[in-house]
Scaffold this active site. Structure first.
Site, PDB file in Angstrom:
ATOM      1  N   GLU A   1       0.864  -1.185   0.000  1.00  0.00           N
ATOM      2  CA  GLU A   1       0.000   0.000   0.000  1.00  0.00           C
ATOM      3  C   GLU A   1       0.900   1.234   0.000  1.00  0.00           C
ATOM      4  OE1 GLU A   1      -3.000   0.822   3.023  1.00  0.00           O
ATOM      5  OE2 GLU A   1      -3.642   2.589   1.872  1.00  0.00           O
TER       6      GLU A   1
ATOM      7  N   GLU B   1       5.026   4.905   3.423  1.00  0.00           N
ATOM      8  CA  GLU B   1       4.531   6.245   3.760  1.00  0.00           C
ATOM      9  C   GLU B   1       5.741   7.101   4.139  1.00  0.00           C
ATOM     10  OE1 GLU B   1       1.357   7.980   3.818  1.00  0.00           O
ATOM     11  OE2 GLU B   1       2.885   9.474   4.256  1.00  0.00           O
TER      12      GLU B   1
ATOM     13  N   ASP C   1      10.232   7.287   0.129  1.00  0.00           N
ATOM     14  CA  ASP C   1       9.517   7.570  -1.117  1.00  0.00           C
ATOM     15  C   ASP C   1       9.237   6.260  -1.854  1.00  0.00           C
ATOM     16  OD1 ASP C   1       8.751   8.277  -3.679  1.00  0.00           O
ATOM     17  OD2 ASP C   1      10.228   9.875  -3.876  1.00  0.00           O
TER      18      ASP C   1
ATOM     19  N   ASP D   1      -2.471  12.099  -3.070  1.00  0.00           N
ATOM     20  CA  ASP D   1      -2.653  13.556  -3.145  1.00  0.00           C
ATOM     21  C   ASP D   1      -3.022  13.943  -4.569  1.00  0.00           C
ATOM     22  OD1 ASP D   1      -1.547  14.337  -0.376  1.00  0.00           O
ATOM     23  OD2 ASP D   1       0.042  13.072  -1.194  1.00  0.00           O
TER      24      ASP D   1
ATOM     25  N   LYS E   1      -3.999  21.852  -8.540  1.00  0.00           N
ATOM     26  CA  LYS E   1      -3.617  22.999  -9.383  1.00  0.00           C
ATOM     27  C   LYS E   1      -2.819  22.525 -10.593  1.00  0.00           C
ATOM     28  CE  LYS E   1      -3.479  26.296  -5.650  1.00  0.00           C
ATOM     29  NZ  LYS E   1      -2.652  26.784  -4.572  1.00  0.00           N
TER      30      LYS E   1
ATOM     31  N   ASP F   1     -11.104  10.614  -4.749  1.00  0.00           N
ATOM     32  CA  ASP F   1     -12.373  11.344  -4.643  1.00  0.00           C
ATOM     33  C   ASP F   1     -12.314  12.621  -5.490  1.00  0.00           C
ATOM     34  OD1 ASP F   1     -10.585  12.787  -3.136  1.00  0.00           O
ATOM     35  OD2 ASP F   1     -11.994  13.235  -1.510  1.00  0.00           O
TER      36      ASP F   1
ATOM     37  N   THR G   1     -11.105   4.827   4.099  1.00  0.00           N
ATOM     38  CA  THR G   1      -9.885   5.462   4.595  1.00  0.00           C
ATOM     39  C   THR G   1     -10.227   6.836   5.169  1.00  0.00           C
ATOM     40  OG1 THR G   1      -9.201   6.745   2.675  1.00  0.00           O
ATOM     41  CG2 THR G   1      -8.664   4.397   2.641  1.00  0.00           C
TER      42      THR G   1
ATOM     43  N   GLU H   1     -10.972   9.216   2.465  1.00  0.00           N
ATOM     44  CA  GLU H   1     -12.260   8.950   1.841  1.00  0.00           C
ATOM     45  C   GLU H   1     -13.381   9.545   2.691  1.00  0.00           C
ATOM     46  OE1 GLU H   1     -12.954   4.817   1.133  1.00  0.00           O
ATOM     47  OE2 GLU H   1     -14.659   5.231  -0.186  1.00  0.00           O
TER      48      GLU H   1
HETATM   49  C1  LIG Z   1      -4.020  12.192   0.613  1.00  0.00           C
HETATM   50  S1  LIG Z   1      -3.093  11.134   1.650  1.00  0.00           S
HETATM   51  C2  LIG Z   1      -4.077   9.653   1.675  1.00  0.00           C
HETATM   52  C3  LIG Z   1      -3.717   8.754   2.802  1.00  0.00           C
HETATM   53  C4  LIG Z   1      -4.506   7.422   2.876  1.00  0.00           C
HETATM   54  N1  LIG Z   1      -4.253   6.598   1.717  1.00  0.00           N
HETATM   55  C5  LIG Z   1      -5.966   7.692   3.037  1.00  0.00           C
HETATM   56  O1  LIG Z   1      -6.729   7.417   2.087  1.00  0.00           O
HETATM   57  O2  LIG Z   1      -6.375   8.154   4.114  1.00  0.00           O
HETATM   58  C6  LIG Z   1      -1.733  10.673   0.622  1.00  0.00           C
HETATM   59  C7  LIG Z   1      -0.568  10.086   1.408  1.00  0.00           C
HETATM   60  O3  LIG Z   1       0.430   9.625   0.503  1.00  0.00           O
HETATM   61  C8  LIG Z   1       1.698   9.883   1.052  1.00  0.00           C
HETATM   62  N2  LIG Z   1       2.640   9.902  -0.080  1.00  0.00           N
HETATM   63  C9  LIG Z   1       2.616  10.736  -1.135  1.00  0.00           C
HETATM   64  N3  LIG Z   1       3.602  10.446  -1.999  1.00  0.00           N
HETATM   65  C10 LIG Z   1       4.258   9.368  -1.473  1.00  0.00           C
HETATM   66  C11 LIG Z   1       5.375   8.617  -1.892  1.00  0.00           C
HETATM   67  N4  LIG Z   1       6.012   8.902  -3.049  1.00  0.00           N
HETATM   68  N5  LIG Z   1       5.803   7.610  -1.115  1.00  0.00           N
HETATM   69  C12 LIG Z   1       5.164   7.311   0.051  1.00  0.00           C
HETATM   70  N6  LIG Z   1       4.085   7.997   0.499  1.00  0.00           N
HETATM   71  C13 LIG Z   1       3.650   9.017  -0.247  1.00  0.00           C
HETATM   72  C14 LIG Z   1       1.530  11.218   1.760  1.00  0.00           C
HETATM   73  O4  LIG Z   1       2.495  11.412   2.770  1.00  0.00           O
HETATM   74  C15 LIG Z   1       0.119  11.094   2.314  1.00  0.00           C
HETATM   75  O5  LIG Z   1       0.123  10.576   3.625  1.00  0.00           O
END
Ligand SMILES: C[S@@+](CC[C@H](N)C(=O)[O-])C[C@H]1O[C@@H](n2cnc3c(N)ncnc32)[C@H](O)[C@@H]1O
Length: 249
Positions: free
Chosen positions: A80, A105, A132, A155, A159, A191, A228, A231
């Site tokens: 994940e 994460e 990453d 994310d 923009k 979403d 989540t 969500e």
């Molecule tokens: C909008 S949040 C969604 C979190 C979770 N999946 C949820 O639905 O509640 C996106 C998450 O992806 C992580 N993230 C973004 N790019 C990433 C990457 N390249 N590697 C690991 N995590 C990443 C961010 O730190 C953030 O916690």
């Protein structure tokens, strides 16, 4: 590469200068899909990092993962990417003890939160990477070794000038396709409709993947997908949700 201090989150300054330099150089080879937030760690999360990370965390390294050795058994492997606070991952891992889960994460408090949940639920089938995911997939995952890769509510970078930061790009999707076993599945949900359309178009163009939806569009929300945090936030804002599933040819 020297190991980071196992009791501290692997922030850039938690590794040796040489290792940090190498990691930085690698990080800057691609545009990051995230911004590391300063987020504060609770005392419980700090304890989790000290006491639980050494058992459940996978430290930075350039070695390929040996999933059989990491989990002490051979079982289907599910990644994940961007698990946030790990709620969905814990629910999935508890519901599927026969599968091995790796959560990725970059946000250390989120990792701390997941460590605590794994302890509370006594989960033996979760390992965690704080790095990453793009770098990790490139450097540490052998081709054709993953059964599923989950990307839930990444994310959306709404923009236009930030679209290049979206994790779903042709190169990322091709990378994921390479890492999936034949028949393995890339599952995504968002979403944000413009991002859903971008995900659909990008994955549809990947020669190694085929859309699981017969009409070439979105799939039904899988009953197995836990709700989540993001969500729920989307629901409060009245957003729709789009689920996608693409199968490795
Ligand atoms: C909008 S949040 C969604 C979190 C979770 N999946 C949820 O639905 O509640 C996106 C998450 O992806 C992580 N993230 C973004 N790019 C990433 C990457 N390249 N590697 C690991 N995590 C990443 C961010 O730190 C953030 O916690």
């Amino acid at each position: 590469m020297s190991k980071p201090d196992a009791t501290a989150p692997p922030a850039e300054n938690a590794v040796s200068p040489a290792a940090a330099g190498a990691a930085d150089a690698a990080h800057h080879r691609h545009i990051r899909s995230f911004v590391v937030r300063a987020g504060r760690m609770t005392q419980a999360q700090e304890r989790a990092w000290r006491e639980l990370w050494p058992r459940l965390g996978l430290d930075r390294s350039d070695q390929l993962f040996d999933f059989g050795a990491l989990f002490g058994r051979e079982a289907p492997v599910v990644f994940e990417v961007g698990f946030g606070n790990g709620e969905a991952l814990v629910a999935l891992a508890a519901a599927h003890p026969e599968r091995n889960f790796v959560g990725l994460e970059v946000h250390p408090p989120g990792v701390g939160h997941l460590l605590l949940q794994c302890e509370a639920a006594r989960l033996a089938n979760v390992r965690i990477v704080c790095d990453d995911a793009v770098e990790v997939l490139q450097r540490r995952v052998a081709d054709a070794t993953l059964d599923e890769l989950l990307l839930y509510f990444p994310d959306p970078w709404p923009k236009k000038r930030h679209h290049k930061r979206r994790i779903v790009q042709p190169a990322f999707v091709a990378l994921v396709a390479r890492k999936l076993k034949p028949g393995g599945v890339l599952r995504m949900a968002t979403d944000w409709q413009p991002y859903a359309e971008h995900m659909l178009a990008t994955a549809a163009q990947c020669a190694g993947l085929v859309n699981a939806a017969a009409d070439g569009q979105y799939v039904e929300r899988p009953a197995s997908r836990p709700l989540t945090r993001f969500e729920r936030r989307g629901q409060r804002l009245g957003h729709g949700v789009w689920d996608l599933a693409f199968i490795r040819r």
